[in-house]
Design a protein around this motif. Structure first.
Motif, PDB file in Angstrom:
ATOM      1  N   LEU A   7       0.819  -1.214   0.000  1.00  0.00           N
ATOM      2  CA  LEU A   7       0.000   0.000   0.000  1.00  0.00           C
ATOM      3  C   LEU A   7       0.854   1.264   0.000  1.00  0.00           C
ATOM      4  CD1 LEU A   7      -3.000  -0.720   2.418  1.00  0.00           C
ATOM      5  CD2 LEU A   7      -3.059  -0.483  -0.057  1.00  0.00           C
ATOM      6  N   LYS A   8       2.111   1.129   0.402  1.00  0.00           N
ATOM      7  CA  LYS A   8       2.978   2.304   0.454  1.00  0.00           C
ATOM      8  C   LYS A   8       3.233   2.846  -0.952  1.00  0.00           C
ATOM      9  CE  LYS A   8       5.189   5.157   3.096  1.00  0.00           C
ATOM     10  NZ  LYS A   8       6.242   4.850   4.059  1.00  0.00           N
ATOM     11  N   ILE A   9       2.955   2.027  -1.989  1.00  0.00           N
ATOM     12  CA  ILE A   9       3.084   2.511  -3.366  1.00  0.00           C
ATOM     13  C   ILE A   9       2.214   3.746  -3.573  1.00  0.00           C
ATOM     14  CG2 ILE A   9       2.586   1.960  -5.787  1.00  0.00           C
ATOM     15  CD1 ILE A   9       3.356  -0.916  -5.201  1.00  0.00           C
ATOM     16  N   PHE A  10       0.989   3.688  -3.059  1.00  0.00           N
ATOM     17  CA  PHE A  10       0.066   4.811  -3.240  1.00  0.00           C
ATOM     18  C   PHE A  10       0.519   6.018  -2.442  1.00  0.00           C
ATOM     19  CE2 PHE A  10      -2.352   0.910  -3.945  1.00  0.00           C
ATOM     20  CZ  PHE A  10      -2.858   1.148  -5.208  1.00  0.00           C
ATOM     21  N   ARG A  11       1.133   5.779  -1.273  1.00  0.00           N
ATOM     22  CA  ARG A  11       1.646   6.896  -0.468  1.00  0.00           C
ATOM     23  C   ARG A  11       2.802   7.586  -1.196  1.00  0.00           C
ATOM     24  NH1 ARG A  11       1.419   8.237   5.007  1.00  0.00           N
ATOM     25  NH2 ARG A  11       2.201  10.363   5.166  1.00  0.00           N
ATOM     26  N   TYR A  12       3.698   6.798  -1.777  1.00  0.00           N
ATOM     27  CA  TYR A  12       4.786   7.384  -2.551  1.00  0.00           C
ATOM     28  C   TYR A  12       4.258   8.078  -3.801  1.00  0.00           C
ATOM     29  CZ  TYR A  12       8.351   4.993   0.254  1.00  0.00           C
ATOM     30  OH  TYR A  12       9.168   4.583   1.283  1.00  0.00           O
ATOM     31  N   ALA A  13       3.221   7.483  -4.417  1.00  0.00           N
ATOM     32  CA  ALA A  13       2.655   8.076  -5.633  1.00  0.00           C
ATOM     33  C   ALA A  13       2.028   9.432  -5.348  1.00  0.00           C
ATOM     34  CB  ALA A  13       1.617   7.131  -6.236  1.00  0.00           C
ATOM     35  N   MET A  14       1.499   9.618  -4.125  1.00  0.00           N
ATOM     36  CA  MET A  14       0.850  10.879  -3.787  1.00  0.00           C
ATOM     37  C   MET A  14       1.821  12.055  -3.847  1.00  0.00           C
ATOM     38  SD  MET A  14      -2.366  10.505  -3.303  1.00  0.00           S
ATOM     39  CE  MET A  14      -2.798  11.967  -2.363  1.00  0.00           C
ATOM     40  N   LYS A  15       3.109  11.789  -3.736  1.00  0.00           N
ATOM     41  CA  LYS A  15       4.088  12.871  -3.798  1.00  0.00           C
ATOM     42  C   LYS A  15       4.218  13.451  -5.195  1.00  0.00           C
ATOM     43  CE  LYS A  15       6.729  11.184   0.154  1.00  0.00           C
ATOM     44  NZ  LYS A  15       8.044  10.792   0.697  1.00  0.00           N
ATOM     45  N   ASN A  16       3.665  12.743  -6.186  1.00  0.00           N
ATOM     46  CA  ASN A  16       3.671  13.251  -7.558  1.00  0.00           C
ATOM     47  C   ASN A  16       2.265  13.626  -8.015  1.00  0.00           C
ATOM     48  OD1 ASN A  16       6.580  12.712  -8.420  1.00  0.00           O
ATOM     49  ND2 ASN A  16       5.965  10.698  -7.689  1.00  0.00           N
ATOM     50  N   ILE A  17       1.392  13.879  -7.033  1.00  0.00           N
ATOM     51  CA  ILE A  17       0.001  14.189  -7.357  1.00  0.00           C
ATOM     52  C   ILE A  17      -0.118  15.477  -8.171  1.00  0.00           C
ATOM     53  CG2 ILE A  17      -0.511  15.563  -5.313  1.00  0.00           C
ATOM     54  CD1 ILE A  17      -2.742  12.804  -6.749  1.00  0.00           C
ATOM     55  N   TRP A  18       0.919  16.316  -8.117  1.00  0.00           N
ATOM     56  CA  TRP A  18       0.878  17.581  -8.859  1.00  0.00           C
ATOM     57  C   TRP A  18       0.736  17.334 -10.360  1.00  0.00           C
ATOM     58  CZ3 TRP A  18       4.570  18.175 -12.605  1.00  0.00           C
ATOM     59  CH2 TRP A  18       5.687  17.341 -12.519  1.00  0.00           C
ATOM     60  N   MET A  19       1.105  16.134 -10.834  1.00  0.00           N
ATOM     61  CA  MET A  19       1.001  15.845 -12.266  1.00  0.00           C
ATOM     62  C   MET A  19      -0.448  15.762 -12.745  1.00  0.00           C
ATOM     63  SD  MET A  19       4.054  13.007 -12.607  1.00  0.00           S
ATOM     64  CE  MET A  19       3.731  12.747 -14.356  1.00  0.00           C
ATOM     65  N   LEU A  20      -1.393  15.640 -11.781  1.00  0.00           N
ATOM     66  CA  LEU A  20      -2.806  15.586 -12.167  1.00  0.00           C
ATOM     67  C   LEU A  20      -3.309  16.922 -12.691  1.00  0.00           C
ATOM     68  CD1 LEU A  20      -4.395  13.407  -9.329  1.00  0.00           C
ATOM     69  CD2 LEU A  20      -3.960  12.762 -11.702  1.00  0.00           C
ATOM     70  N   ILE A  21      -2.492  17.949 -12.621  1.00  0.00           N
ATOM     71  CA  ILE A  21      -2.912  19.244 -13.144  1.00  0.00           C
ATOM     72  C   ILE A  21      -3.148  19.175 -14.655  1.00  0.00           C
ATOM     73  CG2 ILE A  21      -0.572  20.109 -13.575  1.00  0.00           C
ATOM     74  CD1 ILE A  21      -1.566  22.849 -12.648  1.00  0.00           C
ATOM     75  N   PHE A  22      -2.440  18.248 -15.333  1.00  0.00           N
ATOM     76  CA  PHE A  22      -2.625  18.134 -16.788  1.00  0.00           C
ATOM     77  C   PHE A  22      -3.989  17.552 -17.154  1.00  0.00           C
ATOM     78  CE2 PHE A  22       2.011  17.855 -16.019  1.00  0.00           C
ATOM     79  CZ  PHE A  22       2.378  19.052 -16.627  1.00  0.00           C
ATOM     80  N   PRO A  23      -4.455  16.449 -16.536  1.00  0.00           N
ATOM     81  CA  PRO A  23      -5.829  16.013 -16.781  1.00  0.00           C
ATOM     82  C   PRO A  23      -6.858  17.050 -16.353  1.00  0.00           C
ATOM     83  CG  PRO A  23      -4.568  14.235 -15.804  1.00  0.00           C
ATOM     84  CD  PRO A  23      -3.710  15.453 -15.735  1.00  0.00           C
TER      85      PRO A  23
END
Length: 484
Positions: A7-23
């Protein structure tokens, strides 16, 4: 070598959540939801999927290269790909080990595991991991726990009533929520009456319009009061869930505390790393001879959501001898006390506030006479906490003081409306200071301030002390106080 929970994959992925600005920017193109725009958005949906995939891949890569090992009595966590970060914590330096089992993580057998040491600042956690149960047991098997054959007997078991009372007294804005709710409920009626009398002179058409507004004033006031009360009730319920099923075990070296319902937490506390013990009371608890016992230790109660309590509210006579290894005993003497003629030092601020409320209210009425009833009600509601503060400070001058016992210092003082009895080893004293105003020079009084070690500022002050007593305390603590 051990891995973190998947589950820590999703926690690490959240640190790149800024990329959702493109969608998100692409989504603005279908703001009107017409057929042509929706078709265009669907045709480019692969780009959104690509961005989401990239975020998850970043999270997976960070998780894959995150490793936990135990070497030479140390817990080691390595993470990062291009920039490798290696955190090493000797198990002998761990102050508090925290194991959290939130309800929503139980189906996937995930556990939050934290290690804290006396290093660092701002109450930061030194190592926080998300692992499964097997890895948690492997990482904590070498961390000493309470030994059954050396377990201290006589520890008072927290009862459901003690947890309930603790939640009542230490929920956020208990008295303030009641006062604010009463103010809005009553103040709404007063405001309506004032506005009604003022608007009687307005034309019939205007009255028809404003009457609808007037009907909303008491409702809005009641709603605002209900929100504050609901906030306290929510805080109360959260505290019940947080501190229910509270258990404590201890030997001379370790304290094991378990508590919580929806998030079961276990704390393994190194007794030698406890900075000081803080016994707290308010005025009601003082009169009822009740107390709650907390500690200052890195990693325990290190955030604003959890209080570092080791014993919820109990009668002083029920504390017994079980907590004596921490310096807690049934009664404390006070070798050095404030001078009784220094009572004005304690009460001057709330006393001046009490004396100035109604003169300010009278001045306000002269400028805004139509709000006389409302301002009087506000003044009365303001006088109540100020009068309460005066009673607390009067009580404080009779209960404050300092005691030096062998290797310990015991400080009795008050902060706002809370009374503290602080027990600390002499080696945990960081700084000592004597403050003397020009007026205190004539009667040889001063204020004694003591700073204790910890991750946050822990300053305790006793006012109106005898200067000779303070110099003697400094001498007993091996502090060289220079006098100008």
């Amino acid at each position: 070598m051990y891995k973190e929970h998947i589950l820590k994959i999703f926690r690490y992925a959240m640190k790149n959540i800024w990329m959702l600005i493109f969608p998100l920017l692409r989504g603005f193109s279908v703001y009107h939801f017409n057929a042509a725009d929706v078709k265009t958005w669907l045709e480019g949906a692969w780009m959104d999927i690509l961005v989401l995939g990239a975020i998850l891949i970043f999270g997976f890569v960070r998780w894959y290269f995150s490793r936990i090992t135990i070497e030479d009595g140390c817990v080691i966590h390595e993470e990062g790909l291009l920039l490798r970060i290696r955190t090493t914590i000797p198990m002998s330096n761990i102050s508090v080990t925290t194991i959290e089992r939130p309800l929503w993580l139980m189906p996937v057998r995930a556990v939050r595991l934290s290690f804290d040491t006396r290093a660092g600042f701002f109450r930061s956690t030194d190592m926080k991991l998300l692992v499964n149960e097997e890895v948690c047991r492997a990482l904590t098997k070498d961390i000493p726990d309470v030994m059954e054959d050396k377990r201290i007997s006589g520890l008072p078991d927290p009862t459901a009533l003690s947890v309930l009372l603790f939640s009542v007294f230490f929920s956020s804005s208990f008295s303030g929520a009641v006062y604010i709710a009463t103010f809005f409920v009553k103040g709404g009626d007063i405001a309506q009456n004032i506005l009604t009398m003022s608007l009687d002179k307005i034309t019939e058409t205007t009255e028809m319009i404003t009457s609808r507004t007037l009907l909303k004033i008491p409702s809005a006031a009641v709603l605002a009061g209900a929100v504050f009360l609901a906030a306290w009730i929510l805080s109360f319920v959260v505290n019940i869930l947080r501190y229910s099923r509270f258990t404590i075990e201890s030997d001379s070296k370790r304290v094991h505390i378990s508590c919580g319902i929806t998030n079961r937490r276990d704390y393994l506390i190194n007794v030698s790393h406890i900075n000081f013990v803080d016994i707290r009371q308010n005025l009601i608890m003082k009169v009822a001879d009740a107390l709650t016992i907390g500690i200052n230790c890195a990693g325990y109660g290190c955030d604003s959501q959890h209080l570092p309590v080791i014993m919820p509210i109990r009668k002083k006579s029920e504390v017994g001898e079980g907590l004596r290894p921490l310096g807690v005993k049934g009664a404390f003497r006070r070798d050095f006390r404030p001078k009784r003629d220094g009572i004005w030092t304690y009460i001057w601020l709330p006393a001046l506030g009490c004396l100035s409320v109604f003169p300010i209210q009278g001045w306000f009425n002269e400028i805004f006479p139509k709000f006389e009833e409302l301002s009087f009600f506000a003044a009365v509601m303001l006088e109540i906490p100020l009068a309460w503060m005066i009673m607390v400070k009067i009580y404080a001058i009779f209960t404050s003081g300092v005691t030096i016992e062998e290797s310990q210092i015991i400080i009795h003082c008050s902060r706002w409306t809370t009374f503290h009895t602080v027990i600390a080893e002499r080696e945990n004293i960081v700084k000592m200071e004597l403050d003397q105003t020009i007026f205190q020079r004539f009667n040889r009084k001063c204020s004694l301030s003591v700073w204790l070690s910890g991750e946050s500022v822990s300053k305790y002050t006793i006012q109106a002390m005898n200067l000779t007593d303070c110099l003697r305390i400094a001498e007993m603590l091996d502090y060289n106080i220079r006098r100008s």
